[in-house]
Design a protein around this motif. Structure first.
Motif, PDB file in Angstrom:
ATOM      1  N   SER A   1      31.693  33.793  52.872  1.00  0.00           N
ATOM      2  CA  SER A   1      30.929  33.144  53.928  1.00  0.00           C
ATOM      3  C   SER A   1      29.806  32.250  53.423  1.00  0.00           C
ATOM      4  O   SER A   1      29.287  31.429  54.175  1.00  0.00           O
ATOM      5  CB  SER A   1      30.330  34.213  54.861  1.00  0.00           C
ATOM      6  N   ASN A   2      29.388  32.373  52.157  1.00  0.00           N
ATOM      7  CA  ASN A   2      28.318  31.510  51.673  1.00  0.00           C
ATOM      8  C   ASN A   2      28.598  31.068  50.237  1.00  0.00           C
ATOM      9  O   ASN A   2      29.553  31.518  49.610  1.00  0.00           O
ATOM     10  CB  ASN A   2      26.954  32.207  51.764  1.00  0.00           C
ATOM     11  N   ARG A   3      27.757  30.145  49.739  1.00  0.00           N
ATOM     12  CA  ARG A   3      28.008  29.536  48.437  1.00  0.00           C
ATOM     13  C   ARG A   3      27.998  30.566  47.321  1.00  0.00           C
ATOM     14  O   ARG A   3      28.857  30.523  46.421  1.00  0.00           O
ATOM     15  CB  ARG A   3      26.951  28.458  48.171  1.00  0.00           C
ATOM     16  N   PHE A   4      27.050  31.472  47.334  1.00  0.00           N
ATOM     17  CA  PHE A   4      26.968  32.497  46.286  1.00  0.00           C
ATOM     18  C   PHE A   4      28.232  33.355  46.273  1.00  0.00           C
ATOM     19  O   PHE A   4      28.813  33.612  45.218  1.00  0.00           O
ATOM     20  CB  PHE A   4      25.737  33.370  46.519  1.00  0.00           C
ATOM     21  N   GLU A   5      28.652  33.772  47.438  1.00  0.00           N
ATOM     22  CA  GLU A   5      29.860  34.593  47.505  1.00  0.00           C
ATOM     23  C   GLU A   5      31.099  33.804  47.081  1.00  0.00           C
ATOM     24  O   GLU A   5      32.003  34.355  46.448  1.00  0.00           O
ATOM     25  CB  GLU A   5      30.039  35.144  48.923  1.00  0.00           C
ATOM     26  N   ARG A   6      31.127  32.532  47.421  1.00  0.00           N
ATOM     27  CA  ARG A   6      32.257  31.698  47.012  1.00  0.00           C
ATOM     28  C   ARG A   6      32.325  31.588  45.498  1.00  0.00           C
ATOM     29  O   ARG A   6      33.405  31.678  44.902  1.00  0.00           O
ATOM     30  CB  ARG A   6      32.157  30.304  47.632  1.00  0.00           C
ATOM     31  N   ARG A   7      31.176  31.394  44.874  1.00  0.00           N
ATOM     32  CA  ARG A   7      31.157  31.289  43.412  1.00  0.00           C
ATOM     33  C   ARG A   7      31.560  32.608  42.765  1.00  0.00           C
ATOM     34  O   ARG A   7      32.285  32.615  41.764  1.00  0.00           O
ATOM     35  CB  ARG A   7      29.763  30.856  42.939  1.00  0.00           C
ATOM     36  N   ARG A   8      31.086  33.698  43.318  1.00  0.00           N
ATOM     37  CA  ARG A   8      31.498  35.003  42.785  1.00  0.00           C
ATOM     38  C   ARG A   8      33.002  35.192  42.920  1.00  0.00           C
ATOM     39  O   ARG A   8      33.679  35.662  42.001  1.00  0.00           O
ATOM     40  CB  ARG A   8      30.764  36.137  43.521  1.00  0.00           C
ATOM     41  N   ALA A   9      33.516  34.812  44.081  1.00  0.00           N
ATOM     42  CA  ALA A   9      34.951  34.962  44.311  1.00  0.00           C
ATOM     43  C   ALA A   9      35.750  34.064  43.364  1.00  0.00           C
ATOM     44  O   ALA A   9      36.806  34.466  42.850  1.00  0.00           O
ATOM     45  CB  ALA A   9      35.297  34.641  45.758  1.00  0.00           C
ATOM     46  N   GLU A  10      35.249  32.856  43.119  1.00  0.00           N
ATOM     47  CA  GLU A  10      35.938  31.938  42.210  1.00  0.00           C
ATOM     48  C   GLU A  10      35.943  32.489  40.790  1.00  0.00           C
ATOM     49  O   GLU A  10      36.963  32.407  40.084  1.00  0.00           O
ATOM     50  CB  GLU A  10      35.262  30.568  42.248  1.00  0.00           C
ATOM     51  N   THR A  11      34.812  33.054  40.358  1.00  0.00           N
ATOM     52  CA  THR A  11      34.738  33.613  39.014  1.00  0.00           C
ATOM     53  C   THR A  11      35.662  34.820  38.873  1.00  0.00           C
ATOM     54  O   THR A  11      36.405  34.944  37.889  1.00  0.00           O
ATOM     55  CB  THR A  11      33.297  34.036  38.681  1.00  0.00           C
ATOM     56  N   ARG A  12      35.634  35.689  39.869  1.00  0.00           N
ATOM     57  CA  ARG A  12      36.524  36.850  39.824  1.00  0.00           C
ATOM     58  C   ARG A  12      37.986  36.405  39.824  1.00  0.00           C
ATOM     59  O   ARG A  12      38.805  36.942  39.067  1.00  0.00           O
ATOM     60  CB  ARG A  12      36.262  37.772  41.026  1.00  0.00           C
ATOM     61  N   GLY A  13      38.300  35.439  40.661  1.00  0.00           N
ATOM     62  CA  GLY A  13      39.666  34.940  40.708  1.00  0.00           C
ATOM     63  C   GLY A  13      40.112  34.347  39.382  1.00  0.00           C
ATOM     64  O   GLY A  13      41.262  34.527  38.963  1.00  0.00           O
ATOM     65  N   ALA A  14      39.209  33.638  38.714  1.00  0.00           N
ATOM     66  CA  ALA A  14      39.545  33.049  37.416  1.00  0.00           C
ATOM     67  C   ALA A  14      39.830  34.135  36.386  1.00  0.00           C
ATOM     68  O   ALA A  14      40.751  34.006  35.567  1.00  0.00           O
ATOM     69  CB  ALA A  14      38.406  32.154  36.948  1.00  0.00           C
ATOM     70  N   LEU A  15      39.058  35.206  36.408  1.00  0.00           N
ATOM     71  CA  LEU A  15      39.283  36.320  35.478  1.00  0.00           C
ATOM     72  C   LEU A  15      40.621  37.009  35.761  1.00  0.00           C
ATOM     73  O   LEU A  15      41.372  37.337  34.840  1.00  0.00           O
ATOM     74  CB  LEU A  15      38.135  37.324  35.572  1.00  0.00           C
ATOM     75  N   VAL A  16      40.906  37.207  37.025  1.00  0.00           N
ATOM     76  CA  VAL A  16      42.174  37.843  37.390  1.00  0.00           C
ATOM     77  C   VAL A  16      43.352  36.964  36.989  1.00  0.00           C
ATOM     78  O   VAL A  16      44.358  37.454  36.454  1.00  0.00           O
ATOM     79  CB  VAL A  16      42.208  38.156  38.902  1.00  0.00           C
ATOM     80  N   ARG A  17      43.240  35.663  37.218  1.00  0.00           N
ATOM     81  CA  ARG A  17      44.322  34.745  36.825  1.00  0.00           C
ATOM     82  C   ARG A  17      44.528  34.773  35.319  1.00  0.00           C
ATOM     83  O   ARG A  17      45.674  34.767  34.840  1.00  0.00           O
ATOM     84  CB  ARG A  17      44.011  33.325  37.294  1.00  0.00           C
ATOM     85  N   ALA A  18      43.428  34.795  34.569  1.00  0.00           N
ATOM     86  CA  ALA A  18      43.543  34.852  33.109  1.00  0.00           C
ATOM     87  C   ALA A  18      44.231  36.135  32.671  1.00  0.00           C
ATOM     88  O   ALA A  18      45.103  36.119  31.781  1.00  0.00           O
ATOM     89  CB  ALA A  18      42.152  34.756  32.477  1.00  0.00           C
ATOM     90  N   ALA A  19      43.875  37.240  33.295  1.00  0.00           N
ATOM     91  CA  ALA A  19      44.507  38.521  32.952  1.00  0.00           C
ATOM     92  C   ALA A  19      45.985  38.512  33.312  1.00  0.00           C
ATOM     93  O   ALA A  19      46.823  39.031  32.569  1.00  0.00           O
ATOM     94  CB  ALA A  19      43.783  39.656  33.668  1.00  0.00           C
ATOM     95  N   ARG A  20      46.337  37.911  34.434  1.00  0.00           N
ATOM     96  CA  ARG A  20      47.743  37.811  34.821  1.00  0.00           C
ATOM     97  C   ARG A  20      48.523  36.989  33.803  1.00  0.00           C
ATOM     98  O   ARG A  20      49.654  37.333  33.432  1.00  0.00           O
ATOM     99  CB  ARG A  20      47.875  37.182  36.210  1.00  0.00           C
ATOM    100  N   GLN A  21      47.944  35.896  33.348  1.00  0.00           N
ATOM    101  CA  GLN A  21      48.617  35.055  32.363  1.00  0.00           C
ATOM    102  C   GLN A  21      48.861  35.825  31.069  1.00  0.00           C
ATOM    103  O   GLN A  21      49.946  35.736  30.479  1.00  0.00           O
ATOM    104  CB  GLN A  21      47.778  33.811  32.089  1.00  0.00           C
TER     105      GLN A  21
END
Length: 211
Positions: free
Chosen positions: A8-28
């Motif tokens: 819902s806000n910029r801080f949460e979006r950035r956190r979600a983007e960072t977490r998503g990037a880590l998960v994608r890296a782990a999946r790869q």
């Protein structure tokens, strides 16, 4: 990756983007080598995030890789939800699931490599495709389409056969994946109690598009 409500806000979006990037890296990493001993620094570099960001989201690599597996399994389940919508016959749902899985080795190789390497330990999980498969099996038993047995036993048979099919697709690319999937789907339906002629026909019905 699976879809969810946007932050819902910029801080949460950035956190979600960072977490998503880590998960994608782990999946790869899981898809490419399955090596979970890689360092957090390597994971962070692949995710293009700072080393310190890792511990803002995960307590350990084990937690990250488990999240990556869960993410892949949920994507797998959501893909099936989208492609199988409108199919009411539990037997056709099972057969189509096997046949689509074989094709996904080519259309979704990273996802299917994660399933290949880590799926066995999640056959009886409460998310991903397992929850959906158990539901379809129970519906089929209640309707008399399948022989009534312990759903957990049926799920073990389905999950083990599906993972064997995925392994076959990657380890034996010379084998016709579509033919193998059709034959396995027919065998699984017969194992579940579908009459032979019916199982043969259901396993060969037109497939929904994966695109």
């Amino acid at each position: 990756m699976p879809t969810s409500a946007p932050p819902s806000n910029r801080f949460e979006r950035r956190r979600a983007e960072t977490r998503g990037a880590l998960v994608r890296a782990a999946r790869q990493i899981l898809a490419e080598t399955g090596d979970t001993s890689v360092s957090i620094q390597v994971i962070a570099e692949r995710a293009d995030v700072g080393f310190g960001s890792f511990y803002n989201h995960f307590d350990s690599k084990t937690e990250l890789f488990e999240a990556a597996v869960q993410d892949a399994l949920e994507e797998f389940g959501q893909t099936f939800d989208e492609r199988l919508a409108g199919i009411d016959d539990p037997a056709e749902l099972v057969a189509t699931g096997f046949r689509l899985s074989a094709r996904m080795a080519e259309s979704h190789p990273e996802l299917m490599q994660v399933l290949r390497r880590r799926g066995l330990g999640h056959i009886h999980s409460d998310n991903g495709l397992s929850r959906r498969a158990r539901r379809d099996v129970e519906v089929g038993m209640a309707a008399g389409r399948f022989t009534a047995v312990d759903p957990a036993v049926a799920l073990s048979a389905l999950g083990g056969t599906l993972l064997s099919l995925v392994e076959l697709r990657f380890s034996r690319p010379d084998v016709d994946g579509d033919d193998a999937a059709v034959n396995l789907a027919e065998m699984v339906l017969r194992m579940l109690g579908v009459p032979p002629d019916d199982a043969h026909e259901v396993a060969r019905r037109p497939l929904p598009d994966l695109v």
